[in-house]
Design a protein around this motif. Sequence first.
Motif, PDB file in Angstrom:
ATOM      1  N   LEU A 196       0.495  -1.373   0.112  1.00 44.74           N
ATOM      2  CA  LEU A 196      -0.172  -0.057  -0.118  1.00 44.74           C
ATOM      3  C   LEU A 196       1.088   1.074  -0.424  1.00 44.74           C
ATOM      4  CD1 LEU A 196      -2.690  -0.316   2.689  1.00 44.74           C
ATOM      5  CD2 LEU A 196      -2.957  -0.749   0.198  1.00 44.74           C
ATOM      6  N   ASP A 197       0.622   2.116  -1.093  1.00 42.86           N
ATOM      7  CA  ASP A 197       1.025   3.809  -0.878  1.00 42.86           C
ATOM      8  C   ASP A 197       0.061   4.354  -0.578  1.00 42.86           C
ATOM      9  OD1 ASP A 197       2.088   5.934  -1.389  1.00 42.86           O
ATOM     10  OD2 ASP A 197       2.293   5.658  -3.219  1.00 42.86           O
ATOM     11  N   ILE A 202       2.439  -5.662   3.477  1.00 39.88           N
ATOM     12  CA  ILE A 202       1.720  -4.671   2.682  1.00 39.88           C
ATOM     13  C   ILE A 202       1.931  -3.106   3.093  1.00 39.88           C
ATOM     14  CG2 ILE A 202      -0.359  -4.230   2.777  1.00 39.88           C
ATOM     15  CD1 ILE A 202      -1.365  -7.086   2.551  1.00 39.88           C
ATOM     16  N   PHE A 203       2.072  -3.178   4.190  1.00 39.06           N
ATOM     17  CA  PHE A 203       2.154  -1.489   4.830  1.00 39.06           C
ATOM     18  C   PHE A 203       4.504  -1.573   5.102  1.00 39.06           C
ATOM     19  CE2 PHE A 203      -1.408  -2.711   6.799  1.00 39.06           C
ATOM     20  CZ  PHE A 203      -2.159  -1.215   6.291  1.00 39.06           C
ATOM     21  N   LYS A 246     -11.572  -5.209  -2.928  1.00 42.86           N
ATOM     22  CA  LYS A 246     -12.053  -4.386  -3.676  1.00 42.86           C
ATOM     23  C   LYS A 246     -11.249  -3.325  -4.420  1.00 42.86           C
ATOM     24  CE  LYS A 246     -16.261  -6.426  -2.607  1.00 42.86           C
ATOM     25  NZ  LYS A 246     -18.135  -5.765  -2.035  1.00 42.86           N
ATOM     26  N   VAL A 247     -10.270  -2.185  -3.274  1.00 42.96           N
ATOM     27  CA  VAL A 247      -9.945  -1.266  -2.890  1.00 42.96           C
ATOM     28  C   VAL A 247      -8.448  -1.547  -2.841  1.00 42.96           C
ATOM     29  CG1 VAL A 247     -11.859   0.157  -2.534  1.00 42.96           C
ATOM     30  CG2 VAL A 247     -10.340  -1.217  -0.769  1.00 42.96           C
ATOM     31  N   VAL A 248      -7.544   0.018  -3.649  1.00 42.88           N
ATOM     32  CA  VAL A 248      -6.354  -0.971  -3.398  1.00 42.88           C
ATOM     33  C   VAL A 248      -5.868   1.060  -3.823  1.00 42.88           C
ATOM     34  CG1 VAL A 248      -5.863  -1.536  -5.332  1.00 42.88           C
ATOM     35  CG2 VAL A 248      -3.923  -1.954  -3.931  1.00 42.88           C
ATOM     36  N   TYR A 249      -4.674   1.665  -3.257  1.00 41.27           N
ATOM     37  CA  TYR A 249      -4.430   2.198  -3.735  1.00 41.27           C
ATOM     38  C   TYR A 249      -3.095   2.149  -4.530  1.00 41.27           C
ATOM     39  CZ  TYR A 249      -4.628   4.588   1.565  1.00 41.27           C
ATOM     40  OH  TYR A 249      -5.232   4.928   2.239  1.00 41.27           O
ATOM     41  N   LYS A 250      -2.927   2.969  -5.638  1.00 43.79           N
ATOM     42  CA  LYS A 250      -1.678   2.976  -7.060  1.00 43.79           C
ATOM     43  C   LYS A 250      -0.676   3.214  -6.551  1.00 43.79           C
ATOM     44  CE  LYS A 250      -5.125   4.183 -10.583  1.00 43.79           C
ATOM     45  NZ  LYS A 250      -6.040   5.264 -11.486  1.00 43.79           N
TER      46      LYS A 250
END
Length: 300
Positions: A43-44, A94-95, A296-300
């Motif tokens: 994640l960004d 992830i983080f 369903k969601v993610v940062y670019k």
Amino acid sequence: MYKRPMMIFSLFLVILLITNIPVKDEPVFFMNEELPGNAIKELDLNLDQEDLAISFLELESGEATLIQDSQGENVLINTGSELSAAQFKRQMEIFQVDRIDTLILTNIGKQFTGNLPWLLKNVEIGRIMVAGIAAEDFIERYHIPEGVVKPLEAGEGVELLNKISLRVKYIEERQGKGKGGMALNLQYGVHHYLYMGVANGAADKAIIVDGSLDAELIKVAGFGHYFGTSDALLDHVKPEVAVIFKKEGYRASEEVLSRLEERWTEILKPNEQGIVMVKTNKKQYEITQIPLIKPKVVYK
């Protein structure tokens, strides 16, 4: 002859307008891209200088909350149960956590320290905070080097990430599994986040007696145990959002859930809904949920 069709069309427009009005307490999604896969690699957070991300991790059992700022510094509250080891390690990746500046343990039971041995071996930790009453046993059990542990006392204040004010509201002193359990208030700007690590009437009373406290969010104690999160505490704190972690083989008390629902408090459960992330600056905050199983969601 056009009167009835026009009335139906007007009614349709009104309904359409109403359904698009945002609800005040509904979590705001700040990530909204659909994913074809079933894994998030990283994640960004895209944090501005005064932003914080507070992430209540998705775990099968136990509690863990990660706080990150725009400088890449990390505070971790609890480590979850060893039963959730794979999930916990994955979310550290992830983080992009390779160092924890401050680790806070609100309790020293297995649901809170289960992944501590792995962290001690694999992640650099600046300091560890535990209740003073439990510090000696904790240091001996995990062979913590001298000077790493900072004991906390009831009423003590500490600064985190050079911007968050942490205050210890209560420490459980009775012998037993809950010894050394803490209730903490995290303040950033105008926001208060109450992190309850003790589910009993004494903890609730101590917070009430301590004075006025309106908290946007409460992390519910004891995985929703009916001994905690009393009517009196909720009336005093007035939380908009409640986060309830999961303990394997245990369900949150219906009494606690009813108390929250009666006050229109949004109830979020990371185990069921995914990581609960609060993105906040000193004046505003927004919430999103990031499910890891079928994201369903993610940062670019």
